[in-house]
Design an enzyme around this catalytic site. Structure first.
Site, PDB file in Angstrom:
ATOM      1  N   ARG A  38       0.830  -1.211   0.000  1.00  0.00           N
ATOM      2  CA  ARG A  38       0.000   0.000   0.000  1.00  0.00           C
ATOM      3  C   ARG A  38       0.862   1.258   0.000  1.00  0.00           C
ATOM      4  O   ARG A  38       0.640   2.187  -0.778  1.00  0.00           O
ATOM      5  CB  ARG A  38      -0.915   0.003   1.233  1.00  0.00           C
ATOM      6  N   ILE A  39       1.835   1.299   0.922  1.00  0.00           N
ATOM      7  CA  ILE A  39       2.657   2.495   1.055  1.00  0.00           C
ATOM      8  C   ILE A  39       3.590   2.638  -0.132  1.00  0.00           C
ATOM      9  O   ILE A  39       3.738   3.724  -0.707  1.00  0.00           O
ATOM     10  CB  ILE A  39       3.424   2.466   2.385  1.00  0.00           C
ATOM     11  N   ARG A  57       8.349  -9.759  -3.125  1.00  0.00           N
ATOM     12  CA  ARG A  57       8.455 -11.220  -3.151  1.00  0.00           C
ATOM     13  C   ARG A  57       8.036 -11.764  -4.510  1.00  0.00           C
ATOM     14  O   ARG A  57       8.636 -12.705  -5.030  1.00  0.00           O
ATOM     15  CB  ARG A  57       7.557 -11.833  -2.070  1.00  0.00           C
ATOM     16  N   ILE A  94      11.613   4.690   5.049  1.00  0.00           N
ATOM     17  CA  ILE A  94      10.468   5.039   5.897  1.00  0.00           C
ATOM     18  C   ILE A  94       9.794   3.761   6.413  1.00  0.00           C
ATOM     19  O   ILE A  94       8.662   3.812   6.900  1.00  0.00           O
ATOM     20  CB  ILE A  94       9.446   5.924   5.149  1.00  0.00           C
ATOM     21  N   ARG A 118      11.301   0.204   8.316  1.00  0.00           N
ATOM     22  CA  ARG A 118      11.825  -0.170   9.626  1.00  0.00           C
ATOM     23  C   ARG A 118      13.339  -0.150   9.540  1.00  0.00           C
ATOM     24  O   ARG A 118      13.937  -0.544   8.534  1.00  0.00           O
ATOM     25  CB  ARG A 118      11.346  -1.573  10.033  1.00  0.00           C
ATOM     26  N   ASP A 153      13.919   7.928   8.334  1.00  0.00           N
ATOM     27  CA  ASP A 153      12.926   8.185   9.375  1.00  0.00           C
ATOM     28  C   ASP A 153      12.965   7.108  10.455  1.00  0.00           C
ATOM     29  O   ASP A 153      12.335   7.259  11.498  1.00  0.00           O
ATOM     30  CB  ASP A 153      11.518   8.240   8.761  1.00  0.00           C
ATOM     31  N   GLU A 162      16.127   2.578  17.860  1.00  0.00           N
ATOM     32  CA  GLU A 162      15.494   3.853  18.205  1.00  0.00           C
ATOM     33  C   GLU A 162      15.307   3.993  19.714  1.00  0.00           C
ATOM     34  O   GLU A 162      15.021   3.007  20.392  1.00  0.00           O
ATOM     35  CB  GLU A 162      14.141   3.946  17.482  1.00  0.00           C
ATOM     36  N   HIS A 173      11.307   9.178  13.466  1.00  0.00           N
ATOM     37  CA  HIS A 173      10.211   8.231  13.226  1.00  0.00           C
ATOM     38  C   HIS A 173       8.857   8.959  13.269  1.00  0.00           C
ATOM     39  O   HIS A 173       7.981   8.645  14.072  1.00  0.00           O
ATOM     40  CB  HIS A 173      10.243   7.102  14.255  1.00  0.00           C
TER      41      HIS A 173
END
Length: 319
Positions: free
Chosen positions: A153-154, A174, A229, A231, A255, A260, A278
């Site tokens: 989606r992103i 994939r 953006i 992980r 980000d 973190e 983040h």
């Protein structure tokens, strides 16, 4: 509610945490949980957490009647989804509602990193424009070749935005997407070798750990840029820092990080690196929508045993 069956695991958005207290009389997992779990573990039916904390296998084992992990956020790699699947525990997240803001952030990071707007701002504020003259020339964003790792989606929303900039889009997943207008590339290394900018939008988790390896970074090369953006775990952070320090990578917009809120010290003095805390989904509108969907998942599970937006577990790769 007649019984206390909800457990908050880790810090949450203050208004969400307050709603859990006011409307569900939720427990909050203490830092030293042994005594609490022995006394109350069997009461818990649902745990509400975030991608920054998650629920591990040990905690699941201490909650014998746990039926759902309700996650505030789209990322859920901090929750042991394999253990959840083995125990029949559902896991939900908050997809779609943060897609636009995260995609906007990716484009903003790309603009800032290649054009060095933040660094130019610091240049002016430090009085260097008057003392040293014009800021050095930077890289164009429009019409660049962009590779996206993870065309979910992103990733798709990022591609749509960058298409408007005239960028040529290719991607690695994939599997190739039959309905995608973009060019599929079979490996991250091959993708990186053919683009100017590599955008990381893959899901976190064991299946994507250090997917952006030293080999991928080397393939991106001295004129290439990395934007992440997704992980921090998806990128080999040590290899990334080494490449930036050695000048084997043109720049990076980040980000997210491996540990973190700790950011590698070497990055903080680099004008060709943009670091954000983040904040990709950090708008008032998006966080409100995430909170609403989190509560819908919780309510639905407590009332019917069904989650509104369940994730498919176990998850082992990007997409």
């Amino acid at each position: 509610m007649s019984n206390r069956s909800v457990l908050q695991v880790g810090p949450l958005k203050p208004s969400l945490a307050q709603t859990l207290q006011d409307d569900y009389a939720a427990y909050v997992l203490p830092d030293e949980p042994t005594e609490f779990l022995a006394e109350h573990g069997a009461e818990i039916r649902a745990a509400v957490t975030s991608g920054r904390t998650g629920v591990n296998a040990e905690l699941m084992a201490a909650l014998p009647n746990l039926g759902a992990v309700v996650n505030f956020g789209v990322g859920y790699d901090t929750t042991d989804v394999d253990a959840a699947a083995a125990r029949g525990i559902g896991v939900s997240n908050t997809p779609d509602v943060l897609t636009d803001c995260v995609a906007d952030t990716a484009v903003g990071l790309m603009l800032d990193t290649l054009r060095q707007f933040s660094a130019s701002d610091r240049y002016v504020r430090a009085g260097r424009w008057t003392a040293e003259g014009n800021y050095p020339l930077t890289r164009q964003v429009s019409n660049t070749r962009v590779g996206i790792i993870g065309l979910g989606r992103i990733g798709s929303a990022i591609a749509k935005r960058l298409s408007a900039f005239g960028c040529t889009i290719s991607y690695h997943n994939r599997h190739a997407k039959d309905d995608s207008p973009y060019t599929y590339v079979g490996s991250p290394v091959e993708l990186a070798a053919g683009v100017d900018v590599l955008v990381v939008a893959a899901a976190g988790g064991a299946g994507t750990q250090k997917l952006v390896s030293s080999e991928v970074i080397d393939a991106l090369g001295t004129r290439g840029y990395l934007i992440n953006i997704a992980r921090g775990s998806v990128v080999d952070e040590e290899a990334l820092v080494a490449a930036l320090v050695d000048g084997r990578l043109a720049g990076a917009g980040l980000d997210v990080f491996a540990d973190e809120p700790n950011v590698p010290e070497a990055l903080l003095s680099m004008d060709n690196v943009v670091v954000l805390p983040h904040v990709a989904s950090g708008t008032v509108e998006t966080r409100a929508a995430m909170e609403e969907l989190t509560l819908r998942n919780l309510n639905s599970f407590l009332e019917s045993g069904q989650l509104v937006t369940p994730v498919q577990v176990p998850v082992t790769a990007s997409g």
